[in-house]
Design a protein around this motif. Structure first.
Motif, PDB file in Angstrom:
ATOM      1  N   MET A  45       0.822  -1.201   0.000  1.00  0.00           N
ATOM      2  CA  MET A  45       0.000   0.000   0.000  1.00  0.00           C
ATOM      3  C   MET A  45       0.861   1.258   0.000  1.00  0.00           C
ATOM      4  O   MET A  45       0.553   2.236  -0.676  1.00  0.00           O
ATOM      5  N   GLU A  46       1.959   1.202   0.771  1.00  0.00           N
ATOM      6  CA  GLU A  46       2.862   2.358   0.755  1.00  0.00           C
ATOM      7  C   GLU A  46       3.475   2.548  -0.622  1.00  0.00           C
ATOM      8  O   GLU A  46       3.638   3.675  -1.087  1.00  0.00           O
ATOM      9  N   ALA A  47       3.789   1.433  -1.287  1.00  0.00           N
ATOM     10  CA  ALA A  47       4.413   1.524  -2.610  1.00  0.00           C
ATOM     11  C   ALA A  47       3.515   2.221  -3.622  1.00  0.00           C
ATOM     12  O   ALA A  47       3.999   2.835  -4.563  1.00  0.00           O
ATOM     13  N   VAL A  48       2.194   2.130  -3.447  1.00  0.00           N
ATOM     14  CA  VAL A  48       1.297   2.775  -4.406  1.00  0.00           C
ATOM     15  C   VAL A  48       0.797   4.121  -3.872  1.00  0.00           C
ATOM     16  O   VAL A  48      -0.103   4.732  -4.448  1.00  0.00           O
ATOM     17  N   GLY A  49       1.370   4.570  -2.774  1.00  0.00           N
ATOM     18  CA  GLY A  49       1.044   5.907  -2.287  1.00  0.00           C
ATOM     19  C   GLY A  49      -0.194   5.972  -1.411  1.00  0.00           C
ATOM     20  O   GLY A  49      -0.846   7.002  -1.331  1.00  0.00           O
ATOM     21  N   LEU A  50      -0.529   4.844  -0.746  1.00  0.00           N
ATOM     22  CA  LEU A  50      -1.646   4.863   0.202  1.00  0.00           C
ATOM     23  C   LEU A  50      -1.078   4.699   1.605  1.00  0.00           C
ATOM     24  O   LEU A  50      -0.183   3.878   1.816  1.00  0.00           O
ATOM     25  N   ASP A  51      -1.581   5.457   2.559  1.00  0.00           N
ATOM     26  CA  ASP A  51      -1.122   5.328   3.937  1.00  0.00           C
ATOM     27  C   ASP A  51      -1.898   4.190   4.602  1.00  0.00           C
ATOM     28  O   ASP A  51      -3.107   4.303   4.802  1.00  0.00           O
ATOM     29  N   PRO A  52      -1.220   3.059   4.925  1.00  0.00           N
ATOM     30  CA  PRO A  52      -1.962   1.905   5.451  1.00  0.00           C
ATOM     31  C   PRO A  52      -2.668   2.201   6.764  1.00  0.00           C
ATOM     32  O   PRO A  52      -3.702   1.605   7.060  1.00  0.00           O
ATOM     33  N   ARG A  53      -2.116   3.125   7.587  1.00  0.00           N
ATOM     34  CA  ARG A  53      -2.771   3.391   8.869  1.00  0.00           C
ATOM     35  C   ARG A  53      -4.105   4.110   8.661  1.00  0.00           C
ATOM     36  O   ARG A  53      -5.062   3.899   9.387  1.00  0.00           O
ATOM     37  N   ILE A  54      -4.163   4.969   7.631  1.00  0.00           N
ATOM     38  CA  ILE A  54      -5.406   5.698   7.391  1.00  0.00           C
ATOM     39  C   ILE A  54      -6.349   4.886   6.508  1.00  0.00           C
ATOM     40  O   ILE A  54      -7.532   4.747   6.790  1.00  0.00           O
ATOM     41  N   SER A  55      -5.775   4.325   5.435  1.00  0.00           N
ATOM     42  CA  SER A  55      -6.626   3.693   4.419  1.00  0.00           C
ATOM     43  C   SER A  55      -6.965   2.245   4.753  1.00  0.00           C
ATOM     44  O   SER A  55      -7.991   1.737   4.309  1.00  0.00           O
ATOM     45  N   GLY A  56      -6.121   1.569   5.509  1.00  0.00           N
ATOM     46  CA  GLY A  56      -6.232   0.127   5.691  1.00  0.00           C
ATOM     47  C   GLY A  56      -7.584  -0.340   6.190  1.00  0.00           C
ATOM     48  O   GLY A  56      -8.093  -1.365   5.762  1.00  0.00           O
TER      49      GLY A  56
END
Lengths: 378, 334
Positions: free
Chosen positions: B136-147
């Motif tokens: 998720m980080e690799a595609v520019g999503l913050d896992p803590r917020i988006s997960g």
């Protein structure tokens, strides 16, 4: 300084049939607010522009910039409840912004018409094409069934549908996407409107069909000398088809001007960014596109100052506190920016800051370049 | 390009047929052959209904081909079935056009991204979660917020990022992207194209990029294959295809793309009409009914793909001369 001068389209190029002070469409300080859970939000926030008879205006912006709401509010299609609307929409000298639905029915089709993005949902799936075209012709023009039918055949022929006689008895699902959009155009043109609003008329169509539909719109517009507002997210669609282009962002017009000026000398960084996002055929493959980071702002929590500042690479302190007004740069070219771009985009469009020659083979990438070492995701 | 001589993917004489009722068959893909080297991007371009998506599905064996061979990473997928096939095609991942409907609306983003790992039972829960977060980080999503969110809370562009993250956790070698950006705004389209280019380089991926917009395809591809009504018309390196289109259809596709330059002359070498019915394709060259250069021979004989330059093949009896740039002479419209 919200209201821009009215004569934004220069009249010196031959539109002598009407005096300059009476444009076909005049929108003044139009605002559309929606009552939501987060309070009142303005999807269109003080928009002013004018359009001459027989001219085309391109209305460009990302999803959520308010361009569709603007088009629908000109048309009078916004819901009555939960919406606040202020400002004026003058069509041919008549303010149509406060008309009742009953009064608007006399205008729709006859004076102004709209083409929607998705022809499958805009057409009635259980009614044959023929009736959908002739229905309002008979109501507005007061003609009989046979006369309306022959007019519909001529209309379908003029929008380039083969075997128009047979097509009249088809249902929408029997037609291809491009043909459906042609039918939509035929319906919109049936009663000879003075103004045609086309909301993303080619989004979702193949490029080959898109080119056909855009050509058709341009040809019909020229033949009938209609006003046309072409709403799209793709600046490339507008180039060469609209005399004037207005760029919207978060409910406001942030730049407008003659299309050729706007494309070659964009002053607002947002316009420049939209232009750089377009993949270009004349650049070598793997040319890096200029993506705009982030998304348009949440309209319920707008940033102070310039609304584009959080995404703008050139933003300075003033941009984050003070909102720039729409100013004239000359020759009908308006922009809203404290630090307008000075350079022009060259005709070759080769961007100096783009990485033009990326390594193609994966072997040339070192793991330090990657945020995640290559071994970890395996 | 990468030293290896064997292509990662090669497709030979691929045919895909579907039943069309009343004992009739429609041939969606007819005798298509191409190969993709490791680290390369192949662009597959054509109008709706030309069979480009079906080709992608047949490569991934989601639609089993009627005949022909698909060789991926040294294994002939068309020979395999069941569990063997499932393992052999583990390295192929897909990204679809509609980013929202290709994600399960009832699962959280973290669950969606981790799903390939659960299917393959890789590691324990903790390591699966960590790997999903990395993707998720690799595609520019913050896992803590988006997960912990669900797909409906995201825009189309964000959903396409989630799809890419999901494909990445499966550690693919080949990614088949079926119109990954056609539903997106131009500005978001640029973000996703750049992201695909970045992830391709970072993870050493090979891409098959399917789209109808030749400008998008040219931007991401090393070589391009143009399809029309189930057949290949032309294959060439991306820049060569633009500089010297040899097939009249390629030229017409190029002319259809709106130029973002208002001063550019409006190209009128546009294609007219719709695609003929694939149930009854025209005899000979399938493009002849819309081709302005068509001659009697075109209806009698099927043109074969033949080499006209380095890596440049065209299936046309009368290919356009090299160096012939797109003309602006007005076609007379009917």
């Amino acid at each position: 300084m919200r209201t821009a001068p009215l004569d934004t389209i220069s009249n010196d190029t031959g539109s002598s049939d009407r005096p300059a002070f009476k444009p076909l469409l005049l929108v003044e300080d139009l605002r559309c607010g929606f009552h939501t859970g987060q309070g009142l939000i303005h999807a269109v926030d003080g928009v002013s522009f004018s359009l001459e008879r027989g001219r085309a205006l391109g209305l460009v912006g990302e999803s959520g910039s308010g361009k569709t709401v603007l088009a629908r509010s000109i048309m009078g299609l916004l819901p009555r409840s939960g919406v606040t609307k202020s400002g004026q929409v003058n069509l041919d000298g008549q303010d149509i912004s406060q008309l009742s639905p009953r009064q608007l029915r006399h205008l729709w089709g006859a004076q102004l018409a709209m083409i929607f993005q998705d022809p499958m949902t805009a057409l009635n799936p259980v009614v044959r094409i023929g009736r959908q075209i002739t229905e309002h012709m008979r109501a507005h023009l007061g003609i009989g069934r046979a006369e309306a039918r022959s007019a519909a055949v001529a209309l379908l022929e003029s929008v380039g549908i083969p075997e128009p006689d047979r097509r009249l008895s088809s249902y929408p699902h029997q037609l291809s996407g491009g043909t459906r959009q042609r039918v939509m155009i035929a319906i919109a043109l049936a009663c000879g409107p003075k103004l045609l609003l086309a909301d993303e008329p080619t989004t979702g169509l193949d490029v080959t069909v898109q080119a056909q539909v855009l050509d058709l719109l341009a040809a019909q517009q020229a033949r009938r000398s209609m006003g046309l507002i072409l709403v799209t997210h793709d600046l490339a669609v507008v180039a060469g088809r609209a005399e004037e282009t207005a760029v919207m962002y978060a409910g406001k017009i942030v730049e407008k001007g003659p299309t050729s000026v706007l494309f070659h000398h964009p002053l607002m960084p947002y316009t420049e960014a939209l232009l750089r996002a377009i993949p270009r055929l004349d650049l070598p493959s793997h040319t890096r596109l200029g993506a705009i980071p982030g998304r348009p702002p949440d309209l319920s929590a707008l940033p102070p100052g310039c609304r584009f500042a959080p995404r703008c690479p050139y933003a300075q302190d003033r941009c984050r506190t003070q909102e720039p007004p729409l100013e004239e740069a000359g020759a009908g070219h308006f922009f809203a920016c404290w630090y307008p771009r000075k350079g022009s985009l060259p005709a070759s469009w080769s961007y100096t800051d783009s990485v033009t020659d990326l390594p193609r083979a994966p072997t040339s990438v070192t793991s330090s370049q990657a945020a995640i070492p290559e071994g970890q995701i395996q | 390009m990468t030293g290896t001589t064997e292509p990662l993917l090669s497709v030979e004489h691929l045919v895909v047929e579907f039943p069309a009722g009343r004992a009739r068959w429609v041939q969606a893909v007819s005798d298509v052959s191409f190969s993709v080297m490791e680290g390369e991007t192949l662009g597959l371009v054509g109008e709706s209904g030309c069979g480009k998506s079906t080709t992608g599905m047949a490569v991934a064996q989601i639609t089993r081909p009627t005949s022909g061979r698909v060789i991926f990473d040294g294994k002939e997928l068309t020979e395999l079935a069941g569990e063997k096939l499932r393992h052999a095609k583990k390295g192929i991942q897909l990204i679809f056009q509609d980013p929202i409907s290709s994600l399960n609306p009832r699962r959280t983003v973290a669950e969606i991204v981790a799903e390939p790992l659960e299917v393959w039972k890789v590691g324990d829960r903790r390591s699966r979660r960590n790997r999903a977060h990395e993707a998720m980080e690799a595609v520019g999503l913050d896992p803590r917020i988006s997960g912990s969110r669900r797909p409906h809370e995201f825009s189309g562009g964000q959903c396409q990022r989630i799809s890419i993250a999901r494909a990445l956790t499966a550690d693919p070698k080949l990614m088949i992207c079926d119109e990954p950006v056609s539903a997106l705004d131009v500005s978001v389209q640029a973000q996703i194209i750049n992201l695909l280019e970045d992830t391709k380089r970072r993870y050493g991926l090979t891409l098959v990029f399917i789209a109808h917009d030749l400008a998008v395809v040219k931007n991401v591809s090393d070589k391009i294959a143009v399809m029309y009504l189930g057949r290949l018309c032309e294959t060439a390196p991306a820049d060569e295809l633009y500089a010297n289109p040899a097939h009249p259809y390629t030229k017409a596709l190029l002319a259809s793309i709106p130029s973002p330059d208002p001063r550019a002359a409006t190209l009128t070498a546009r294609i007219q009409g719709d695609l003929p019915s694939p149930l009854a394709p025209p005899s000979g060259c399938r493009f002849r009914t819309r081709c302005k250069y068509a001659q009697p021979r075109c209806s009698e004989e099927i043109p074969r793909l033949s080499e006209i330059g380095p890596n440049h093949q065209v299936a046309c009896h009368f290919p356009l001369a090299a160096g012939a740039t797109m003309t602006t002479t007005a076609d007379k419209k009917g």
